[in-house]
Design an enzyme around this catalytic site. Structure first.
Site, PDB file in Angstrom:
ATOM      1  N   CYS A   1     -58.238  10.015  19.686  1.00  0.00           N
ATOM      2  CA  CYS A   1     -56.909   9.772  20.092  1.00  0.00           C
ATOM      3  C   CYS A   1     -56.687  10.873  21.028  1.00  0.00           C
ATOM      4  O   CYS A   1     -57.189  11.833  21.828  1.00  0.00           O
ATOM      5  CB  CYS A   1     -55.884  10.190  19.036  1.00  0.00           C
ATOM      6  SG  CYS A   1     -55.057  11.657  18.246  1.00  0.00           S
ATOM      7  N   GLY A   2     -54.945  10.942  21.753  1.00  0.00           N
ATOM      8  CA  GLY A   2     -55.290  11.817  23.462  1.00  0.00           C
ATOM      9  C   GLY A   2     -55.084  13.028  22.933  1.00  0.00           C
ATOM     10  O   GLY A   2     -55.435  13.776  23.141  1.00  0.00           O
TER      11      GLY A   2
ATOM     12  N   HIS B   1     -70.888  26.214  10.643  1.00  0.00           N
ATOM     13  CA  HIS B   1     -69.995  26.722   9.597  1.00  0.00           C
ATOM     14  C   HIS B   1     -68.879  25.989   8.360  1.00  0.00           C
ATOM     15  O   HIS B   1     -68.743  26.507   6.599  1.00  0.00           O
ATOM     16  CB  HIS B   1     -69.550  28.070  10.282  1.00  0.00           C
ATOM     17  CG  HIS B   1     -70.072  28.744  10.841  1.00  0.00           C
ATOM     18  ND1 HIS B   1     -69.074  29.951  11.409  1.00  0.00           N
ATOM     19  CD2 HIS B   1     -71.399  28.648  11.123  1.00  0.00           C
ATOM     20  CE1 HIS B   1     -70.183  30.635  12.116  1.00  0.00           C
ATOM     21  NE2 HIS B   1     -71.558  30.595  12.264  1.00  0.00           N
TER      22      HIS B   1
END
Length: 144
Positions: free
Chosen positions: A65-66, A98
């Site tokens: 998304c943005g 990690h």
């Protein structure tokens, strides 16, 4: 390997490029994202991707998304999901190595398509290191 992918209107072009890349590698893709740039609600595309990863239908998820904040927040509400927001391959290496992330969240407005593809490739090629990191992952509860 199967990857579920979801995107809102800001990530459509990224999704198409990533899907093409994944298919060129022989990876099966489940598309839960929108296919155009008409405004949509990102959560409608996040939940199906998270469900696929939770229930084993997909090995991993990719969300776009943005800013990638909304998709990451939504995905991380699901049990068994460890979604990481990344804007370069070094961060991708860390969320896989990690944190054993199983969903990659890409901010379309802050990355370029070639960079996003490089991040996807890094995500798929980086193994969880285990060891001291596993102990930390085990402290993330499935529910509170």
């Amino acid at each position: 390997m199967t990857i579920s992918i979801g995107n809102d209107h800001a990530g459509t072009d990224y999704k198409f490029a990533i899907v093409e890349f994944l298919k060129s590698k022989g990876i099966t893709v489940i598309n839960h994202g929108t296919n155009d740039d008409n405004s949509v609600d990102y959560a409608d595309f996040v939940h199906p991707v998270a469900h696929d990863v939770e229930n084993g239908t997909s090995t991993y998820g990719i969300l776009i998304c943005g800013s990638a904040n909304g998709v990451a927040m939504t995905a991380n509400k699901h049990q068994k999901i460890r979604a990481g927001l990344c804007w370069n391959k070094e961060i991708v290496e860390l969320i896989r190595g990690h944190n054993n992330a199983n969903v990659l969240c890409i901010p379309a407005r802050f990355t370029a398509i070639p960079q996003a593809i490089q991040m996807v490739e890094t995500f798929l090629n980086t193994e969880f290191e285990g060891g001291r990191h596993k102990k930390r992952i085990d402290k993330i509860p499935l529910s509170c």
